[in-house]
Scaffold this motif. Structure first.
Motif, PDB file in Angstrom:
ATOM      1  N   GLU A 256       0.832  -1.204   0.000  1.00  0.00           N
ATOM      2  CA  GLU A 256       0.000   0.000   0.000  1.00  0.00           C
ATOM      3  C   GLU A 256       0.870   1.259   0.000  1.00  0.00           C
ATOM      4  OE1 GLU A 256      -3.214   0.349  -0.479  1.00  0.00           O
ATOM      5  OE2 GLU A 256      -3.398  -1.830  -0.685  1.00  0.00           O
ATOM      6  N   LYS A 259       2.201   1.519  -3.531  1.00  0.00           N
ATOM      7  CA  LYS A 259       1.120   1.882  -4.452  1.00  0.00           C
ATOM      8  C   LYS A 259       0.754   3.350  -4.316  1.00  0.00           C
ATOM      9  CE  LYS A 259      -2.312  -1.177  -4.300  1.00  0.00           C
ATOM     10  NZ  LYS A 259      -3.166  -2.246  -3.678  1.00  0.00           N
ATOM     11  N   THR A 265       2.563  -1.506  -8.513  1.00  0.00           N
ATOM     12  CA  THR A 265       1.130  -1.666  -8.724  1.00  0.00           C
ATOM     13  C   THR A 265       0.804  -3.140  -8.618  1.00  0.00           C
ATOM     14  OG1 THR A 265       1.529  -1.770 -11.117  1.00  0.00           O
ATOM     15  CG2 THR A 265       0.868   0.356 -10.198  1.00  0.00           C
ATOM     16  N   ARG A 269      -6.520  -1.161  -6.219  1.00  0.00           N
ATOM     17  CA  ARG A 269      -6.339   0.077  -5.457  1.00  0.00           C
ATOM     18  C   ARG A 269      -7.724   0.677  -5.243  1.00  0.00           C
ATOM     19  NH1 ARG A 269      -5.524   5.485  -7.069  1.00  0.00           N
ATOM     20  NH2 ARG A 269      -5.433   4.809  -9.243  1.00  0.00           N
ATOM     21  N   PRO A 300      -3.037  -5.240 -11.342  1.00  0.00           N
ATOM     22  CA  PRO A 300      -3.229  -3.848 -10.914  1.00  0.00           C
ATOM     23  C   PRO A 300      -4.443  -3.218 -11.608  1.00  0.00           C
ATOM     24  CG  PRO A 300      -0.960  -4.240 -11.621  1.00  0.00           C
ATOM     25  CD  PRO A 300      -1.761  -5.416 -12.066  1.00  0.00           C
ATOM     26  N   SER A 302      -7.911  -0.151 -10.568  1.00  0.00           N
ATOM     27  CA  SER A 302      -8.426   0.789  -9.573  1.00  0.00           C
ATOM     28  C   SER A 302      -9.942   0.719  -9.483  1.00  0.00           C
ATOM     29  CB  SER A 302      -7.980   2.220  -9.922  1.00  0.00           C
ATOM     30  OG  SER A 302      -8.353   2.561 -11.239  1.00  0.00           O
ATOM     31  N   THR A 319     -10.806   6.071 -12.395  1.00  0.00           N
ATOM     32  CA  THR A 319     -10.606   4.671 -12.024  1.00  0.00           C
ATOM     33  C   THR A 319     -11.162   3.731 -13.086  1.00  0.00           C
ATOM     34  OG1 THR A 319     -12.657   4.725 -10.724  1.00  0.00           O
ATOM     35  CG2 THR A 319     -10.597   5.139  -9.546  1.00  0.00           C
TER      36      THR A 319
END
Length: 379
Positions: A256, A259, A265, A269, A300, A302, A319
């Protein structure tokens, strides 16, 4: 989704690269995340089981303590079972280092100045060279040499750096250069200042950590401030977050931190709001459930989870998948930053999980196709 901007870029300190087993550390290699087992090493099965959990969490390197002969006797089974390089943690008995090197350890965590005569240092170096082991010098503010405490009066950045340089010289005198160094302290200011000073004095990889940081919450905060500020300044090649928590939690916190700075990544996230009276669904419980159910995703990507339309659409534009709370139990779903459809509260959790899993599979497929295309082009 968002592009890289100059003010988001971390310019890393140029360090030379070493190998810890098959994992490169330093140079332009990714910053690695480490942790340490807390089982009895002599119990190989329990230690291997814990290593598996840490590997699943993404650990790149795992350290195992070797305080006695029973521990090094179990190391061969442990190193053979592990999928990642194993570091043998040695303190004072140089023979444990020799045994661990022969048992397959990829790295020895040892301070050469603590193991006695130059002959003993030479033996450890020979064993490391013969077995392809790296060495990590681990200076700690809580165990500085007496002469340095007398010289400086207390643990201070200069004392930690001098200790590190003394240990480095012992290895260099035996023509050994495959080492990395840590200068840890539980005090954030002391640790950061020591690492800053050491980074200017050496070109070897640096292992970052705030030692004895505390429990899951307090230790995470201290580590994020200390490790994060150093990484932001470009200092650091491998990290270990030291928590009074299960070692896999250390791995998760480490990732974290990386990231947040755009340095690694891995996995999902999650961007989420703290929630308020405007929320269209229970944001806190939804995020808790999503983090648990999506912990297996390594790709990875988002995900934004916002309880209302105040900031929701803006965050969703940045995202891969977004969820914004709406009225009447219907909530807006965004795909690649664009409004796409609504989902009702009852189906929301399962629906978002399925969307994330599908997106991860899509990204993995595209990466695989690109790799195949590169292979064909090369042929």
């Amino acid at each position: 989704m968002s592009s890289i901007r100059p003010w988001r870029t971390v310019v890393r300190r140029q360090s030379r690269q070493i190998m810890v087993g098959s994992v490169p550390v330093g140079g332009d290699a990714p910053i690695t995340v480490q942790t340490m087992t807390n089982t009895l090493t002599s119990d190989a099965r329990a230690t291997i089981d814990q290593i598996r959990r840490c590997e699943d969490a993404g650990a790149d390197i795992i350290r195992v303590s070797c305080p006695d002969e029973a521990s090094t006797a179990a190391m061969r089974e442990i190193t053979r079972a592990a999928k990642v390089p194993i570091v043998a943690d040695i303190h004072f008995h140089y023979k444990r280092a020799l045994e661990a090197a022969d048992a397959g350890a990829a790295c020895l965590r040892i301070n050469p100045g603590n193991i006695g005569s130059s002959d003993r240092v030479a033996e450890v170096v020979r064993a490391a060279k013969a077995n392809g082991c790296a060495i990590r010098i681990g200076v700690n503010a809580g165990s500085l040499e007496k002469d340095l405490l007398e010289k400086y009066g207390e643990p201070c950045p200069e004392a930690l750096v001098e200790s590190a340089l003394d240990h480095i010289k012992l290895l260099q005198d035996h023509d050994f250069h495959e080492y990395k160094v840590a200068v840890k302290a539980s005090d954030v200011f002391l640790a950061v200042a020591a690492y800053q000073g050491l980074s200017e004095a050496v070109d070897c990889p640096l292992h970052l950590g705030i030692t004895e940081a505390g429990g899951l919450i307090g230790g995470t905060v201290k580590s994020a401030i200390g490790i994060g500020s150093l990484l932001w300044a470009g200092i650091g090649d491998t990290i270990r977050v030291s928590l009074s928590a299960e070692p896999e939690e250390e791995v998760r916190v480490g990732f974290e931190i990386l990231k947040a700075l755009g340095l690694r990544t891995r996995g999902v996230r999650v961007i989420s709001c703290p929630s308020c009276a405007r929320q269209g669904f229970d944001v806190i419980r939804t995020v808790e459930a999503l983090e648990k159910r999506l912990s297996h995703i390594k790709t990875p990507l988002s995900l934004s989870v916002l309880g209302c339309v105040v900031n929701g659409p803006g965050e969703a534009r940045e995202t891969d998948i977004g969820l914004t709370g709406g009225g009447n139990g219907k909530h807006m779903v965004y795909l690649s930053g664009v409004t796409d459809h609504t989902v009702e509260s009852e189906a929301m959790l399962d629906h978002i999980v399925s969307l994330v899993e599908a997106k991860a599979a899509e990204i993995e497929g595209e990466a695989s196709d690109a790799g195949n295309a590169d292979t064909v082009a090369a042929e």
